[in-house]
Design a protein around this motif. Structure first.
Motif, PDB file in Angstrom:
ATOM      1  N   SER A 291       9.199  -3.480   7.938  1.00 31.83           N
ATOM      2  CA  SER A 291       8.724  -4.402   6.901  1.00 31.83           C
ATOM      3  C   SER A 291       8.920  -5.840   7.375  1.00 31.83           C
ATOM      4  O   SER A 291       7.962  -6.495   7.805  1.00 31.83           O
ATOM      5  N   VAL A 292      10.158  -6.309   7.392  1.00 34.85           N
ATOM      6  CA  VAL A 292      10.429  -7.676   7.869  1.00 34.85           C
ATOM      7  C   VAL A 292       9.914  -7.829   9.304  1.00 34.85           C
ATOM      8  O   VAL A 292       9.334  -8.865   9.654  1.00 34.85           O
ATOM      9  N   GLY A 293      10.077  -6.773  10.091  1.00 31.30           N
ATOM     10  CA  GLY A 293       9.656  -6.820  11.493  1.00 31.30           C
ATOM     11  C   GLY A 293       8.157  -6.677  11.698  1.00 31.30           C
ATOM     12  O   GLY A 293       7.680  -6.674  12.838  1.00 31.30           O
ATOM     13  N   ARG A 294       7.421  -6.531  10.585  1.00 32.24           N
ATOM     14  CA  ARG A 294       5.960  -6.455  10.665  1.00 32.24           C
ATOM     15  C   ARG A 294       5.326  -7.444   9.702  1.00 32.24           C
ATOM     16  O   ARG A 294       4.366  -7.129   9.009  1.00 32.24           O
ATOM     17  N   ASN A 295       5.926  -8.622   9.625  1.00 34.82           N
ATOM     18  CA  ASN A 295       5.289  -9.721   8.893  1.00 34.82           C
ATOM     19  C   ASN A 295       5.313  -9.550   7.374  1.00 34.82           C
ATOM     20  O   ASN A 295       4.432 -10.051   6.679  1.00 34.82           O
ATOM     21  N   CYS A 296       6.308  -8.815   6.852  1.00 33.13           N
ATOM     22  CA  CYS A 296       6.374  -8.613   5.402  1.00 33.13           C
ATOM     23  C   CYS A 296       7.682  -9.128   4.821  1.00 33.13           C
ATOM     24  O   CYS A 296       8.647  -9.366   5.538  1.00 33.13           O
ATOM     25  N   VAL A 297       7.702  -9.233   3.499  1.00 33.04           N
ATOM     26  CA  VAL A 297       8.955  -9.404   2.766  1.00 33.04           C
ATOM     27  C   VAL A 297       9.348  -8.021   2.244  1.00 33.04           C
ATOM     28  O   VAL A 297       8.505  -7.270   1.763  1.00 33.04           O
ATOM     29  N   LEU A 298      10.623  -7.693   2.405  1.00 32.76           N
ATOM     30  CA  LEU A 298      11.155  -6.413   1.942  1.00 32.76           C
ATOM     31  C   LEU A 298      11.735  -6.589   0.541  1.00 32.76           C
ATOM     32  O   LEU A 298      12.659  -7.372   0.339  1.00 32.76           O
ATOM     33  N   LEU A 299      11.157  -5.858  -0.413  1.00 31.35           N
ATOM     34  CA  LEU A 299      11.657  -5.869  -1.794  1.00 31.35           C
ATOM     35  C   LEU A 299      12.421  -4.566  -2.007  1.00 31.35           C
ATOM     36  O   LEU A 299      11.831  -3.503  -2.195  1.00 31.35           O
TER      37      LEU A 299
ATOM     38  N   GLY B 105       0.786  -1.234   0.000  1.00 31.15           N
ATOM     39  CA  GLY B 105       0.000   0.000   0.000  1.00 31.15           C
ATOM     40  C   GLY B 105       0.817   1.282   0.000  1.00 31.15           C
ATOM     41  O   GLY B 105       0.256   2.372  -0.068  1.00 31.15           O
ATOM     42  N   ASP B 106       2.143   1.163   0.121  1.00 28.82           N
ATOM     43  CA  ASP B 106       2.996   2.353  -0.016  1.00 28.82           C
ATOM     44  C   ASP B 106       4.329   1.922  -0.619  1.00 28.82           C
ATOM     45  O   ASP B 106       4.590   0.731  -0.772  1.00 28.82           O
ATOM     46  N   GLU B 107       5.130   2.950  -0.969  1.00 33.22           N
ATOM     47  CA  GLU B 107       6.457   2.648  -1.532  1.00 33.22           C
ATOM     48  C   GLU B 107       7.547   3.149  -0.594  1.00 33.22           C
ATOM     49  O   GLU B 107       8.644   3.512  -1.022  1.00 33.22           O
ATOM     50  N   LYS B 108       7.230   3.158   0.697  1.00 33.59           N
ATOM     51  CA  LYS B 108       8.186   3.604   1.718  1.00 33.59           C
ATOM     52  C   LYS B 108       8.844   2.437   2.444  1.00 33.59           C
ATOM     53  O   LYS B 108       9.738   2.617   3.261  1.00 33.59           O
ATOM     54  N   GLY B 109       8.328   1.247   2.208  1.00 32.94           N
ATOM     55  CA  GLY B 109       8.855   0.091   2.928  1.00 32.94           C
ATOM     56  C   GLY B 109       8.247  -0.081   4.301  1.00 32.94           C
ATOM     57  O   GLY B 109       8.818  -0.778   5.145  1.00 32.94           O
ATOM     58  N   PHE B 110       7.088   0.530   4.548  1.00 31.11           N
ATOM     59  CA  PHE B 110       6.449   0.438   5.863  1.00 31.11           C
ATOM     60  C   PHE B 110       5.123  -0.315   5.788  1.00 31.11           C
ATOM     61  O   PHE B 110       4.192   0.126   5.120  1.00 31.11           O
ATOM     62  N   ALA B 111       5.036  -1.403   6.532  1.00 32.41           N
ATOM     63  CA  ALA B 111       3.755  -2.081   6.699  1.00 32.41           C
ATOM     64  C   ALA B 111       3.018  -1.445   7.873  1.00 32.41           C
ATOM     65  O   ALA B 111       3.600  -0.696   8.661  1.00 32.41           O
ATOM     66  N   GLY B 112       1.749  -1.776   8.022  1.00 33.57           N
ATOM     67  CA  GLY B 112       1.009  -1.333   9.192  1.00 33.57           C
ATOM     68  C   GLY B 112       1.539  -1.999  10.447  1.00 33.57           C
ATOM     69  O   GLY B 112       2.104  -3.095  10.391  1.00 33.57           O
ATOM     70  N   THR B 113       1.356  -1.350  11.610  1.00 31.96           N
ATOM     71  CA  THR B 113       1.753  -2.015  12.869  1.00 31.96           C
ATOM     72  C   THR B 113       0.884  -3.254  13.068  1.00 31.96           C
ATOM     73  O   THR B 113       1.326  -4.236  13.644  1.00 31.96           O
ATOM     74  N   THR B 114      -0.346  -3.183  12.591  1.00 28.93           N
ATOM     75  CA  THR B 114      -1.166  -4.389  12.470  1.00 28.93           C
ATOM     76  C   THR B 114      -1.024  -4.869  11.040  1.00 28.93           C
ATOM     77  O   THR B 114      -1.257  -4.102  10.105  1.00 28.93           O
TER      78      THR B 114
ATOM     79  N   ASP C  74      -8.555 -14.992   2.100  1.00 29.85           N
ATOM     80  CA  ASP C  74      -7.479 -15.304   1.150  1.00 29.85           C
ATOM     81  C   ASP C  74      -6.124 -15.033   1.792  1.00 29.85           C
ATOM     82  O   ASP C  74      -5.923 -13.974   2.395  1.00 29.85           O
ATOM     83  N   TRP C  75      -5.203 -15.970   1.651  1.00 35.05           N
ATOM     84  CA  TRP C  75      -3.834 -15.776   2.157  1.00 35.05           C
ATOM     85  C   TRP C  75      -3.028 -15.044   1.079  1.00 35.05           C
ATOM     86  O   TRP C  75      -2.649 -15.645   0.066  1.00 35.05           O
ATOM     87  N   VAL C  76      -2.827 -13.751   1.284  1.00 34.94           N
ATOM     88  CA  VAL C  76      -2.098 -12.929   0.302  1.00 34.94           C
ATOM     89  C   VAL C  76      -1.189 -11.968   1.072  1.00 34.94           C
ATOM     90  O   VAL C  76      -1.519 -10.800   1.269  1.00 34.94           O
ATOM     91  N   PRO C  77      -0.039 -12.442   1.537  1.00 36.08           N
ATOM     92  CA  PRO C  77       0.814 -11.631   2.410  1.00 36.08           C
ATOM     93  C   PRO C  77       1.451 -10.456   1.664  1.00 36.08           C
ATOM     94  O   PRO C  77       1.619 -10.500   0.445  1.00 36.08           O
ATOM     95  N   PRO C  78       1.768  -9.391   2.409  1.00 37.35           N
ATOM     96  CA  PRO C  78       2.259  -8.168   1.784  1.00 37.35           C
ATOM     97  C   PRO C  78       3.757  -8.130   1.521  1.00 37.35           C
ATOM     98  O   PRO C  78       4.566  -8.655   2.287  1.00 37.35           O
TER      99      PRO C  78
END
Ligand code: IPT
Length: 455
Positions: A279-287, A205-214, A244-248
């Motif tokens: 990103s990684v610390g909030r359940n994401c993969v960092l691209l 949802g953004d191009e800053k590399g930040f996922a939601g805290t949730t 649907d399982w669609v991780p960010p």
């Protein structure tokens, strides 16, 4: 036996992707030579002439950052193709590079494999060059044909990227995403498809590399229209009721732009670490994107910065200050599901509570550290997401005092503490969950680069 899954659960390919944690993006193409981000499509192919393109150097940069997958922009919005497509003249074949016999996609996948990395491909739907754009049948046929070229001619492709980006005044055009996705899966069984709504991996949802805290790995795909404004918050947090399982995936460039520009430089290490935690610390993969320059190389300063990031992550997480602790929990499921499994460093083992546990007070797991254990300022919590993402709310206590709390955990949640603590007992409370929590790891780390808590 293991407890039942809580649906939805990831596919094997999604699990493999999640465990990569850091992957690399390479934006390179006509824009590199015209100093632009969104080319017009009218560029002369003769402009594309990297004097010393060396994809192995790109892969070494990716490896230094700790990445195991590298994704190449094979065609950006300007429509110039980095491989000699049989369906257009607007490609490397019309350029002076390697005498018109070059193929960046080939060199990229070969270099990746030689270095033990997997390869991925980005193929822009928005095309400002091709005259078929705007003709729904003709352009979708063109796009399908190029998917065939890229997914049958270059071996195994681990991820494909469908960018929803489109200029405000772009020609009206209906993309046949559903047909494209099915074509992709027909040609590559274990590929992960990225788009705003997956089906395998979603935009954050953004191009800053930040996922939601949730940050839930789950969404309802029916809520998402690719490329539509207003979906960003939904994508950023996910949906605890998602079917649907669609991780960010967090796409962000190490520089201000996606493409290389003479006057831009890489972000400082502190900012890249901030991105890593968020990103990684909030359940994401960092691209992470590193744009090669006009000579066809990632600049030395950028490579150095990627190496700094990779080694900072190793420094912080290479030592687990929970090692040697004793573990106990509110209950244990029995043989094979002991609390101590969170300390064994293995992805496949986990603590599971007894079925009758936690109905009233929540679940907890506690580590008791050896007397001389060093202070830590990072707490790592990981769920065994193979059986579904469960934790909705949790808190961390050290010697009885609260030091951190949050909502979701997922594959990995990293809590930075305001200052190092040296307590003996570390307890994780799981206050709310979609099912009995299954924790694969609890780690304690010391981050010497820490500036401030941004929990
Ligand atoms: C944005 C797209 O709208 C979105 O669909 C997704 O592909 C994203 O890019 C990837 O970063 S456009 C961007 C200018 C925010």
């Amino acid at each position: 036996p293991p407890p039942l899954p809580v649906l939805p659960i990831p596919s094997a390919a999604q699990l493999k992707w999640q465990r990569r944690e850091v992957i690399m993006f390479f934006h390179f193409g006509m824009n590199t030579f015209t100093d632009s981000e969104w080319g017009t499509g009218a560029e002369d192919p003769a402009l594309f002439r990297p004097a010393a393109l060396n994809a192995t150097q790109w892969m070494d940069a990716a490896t230094a950052a700790g990445a195991s997958l590298a994704i190449l922009v094979a065609k950006h919005h300007d429509g110039f193709c980095l491989w000699p497509s049989g369906y257009t003249d607007h490609s490397v074949r019309a350029s002076p590079w390697r005498g018109g016999r070059g193929d960046v996609v080939r060199e990229f996948v070969d270099a990746a494999r030689a270095r033990g990395l997997d390869a991925g491909i980005y193929l822009s739907p928005w095309d400002r060059h091709d005259r078929r754009y705007g003709d729904e049948v003709a352009y979708n046929e063109y796009y399908e044909a190029q998917l065939h070229e890229l997914l049958t001619g270059y071996g195994s492709v681990s991820e494909i990227w469908f960018d929803g980006a489109k200029g405000k005044n772009a020609t009206n055009m209906t993309y046949h995403f559903q047909e494209w996705f099915q074509t992709v899966k027909q040609l590559q069984r274990s590929i992960n498809i990225f788009s705003d709504d997956g089906p395998d991996v979603r935009w954050v949802g953004d191009e800053k590399g930040f996922a939601g805290t949730t940050c839930w790995s789950t969404v309802n795909r029916s809520m998402i229209t690719i490329g539509e404004a207003g979906i960003e918050n939904y994508l950023n947090a996910g949906d605890p009721r998602g079917r649907d399982w669609v991780p960010p995936e967090c796409d962000v460039s190490i520089r201000p732009g996606w493409f290389w520009h003479k006057n831009e430089t890489a972000k400082p290490l502190s900012q890249l670490l901030e991105i890593y935690y968020n990103s990684v610390g909030r359940n994401c993969v960092l691209l992470l994107n590193a744009p090669p320059n006009t000579t066809g190389l990632v600049e030395a300063a950028d490579v150095a910065r990627l190496r700094e990031l990779g080694s900072a992550v190793s420094t912080i997480f290479g030592t687990d200050l929970a090692a040697g602790s004793a573990a106990r929990a509110s209950s244990e499921r029995g043989a094979g599901f002991a609390a101590r499994n969170v300390l064994d460093g293995r992805e496949g083992t986990y603590w599971a509570p007894a079925p009758e546990d936690g109905r009233r007070n929540g679940y907890w797991i506690e580590l008791r550290r050896p007397a001389a254990a060093r202070p830590f300022n990072v707490v790592r919590v990981q769920e065994h997401v193979a059986l579904g993402q469960r934790v909705e709310r949790h808190a961390v206590y050290v010697d009885g005092a609260p030091v951190a709390n949050g909502t979701t955990v997922g594959h990995k949640r990293l809590h930075r503490l305001p200052r190092p603590v040296a307590g003996r007992t570390v307890r994780i409370w799981i206050a709310a969950r979609r099912g009995p929590p299954l924790l694969s790891a609890v780690g304690l780390h010391y981050d010497p680069f820490a500036v401030a808590d941004t929990m």
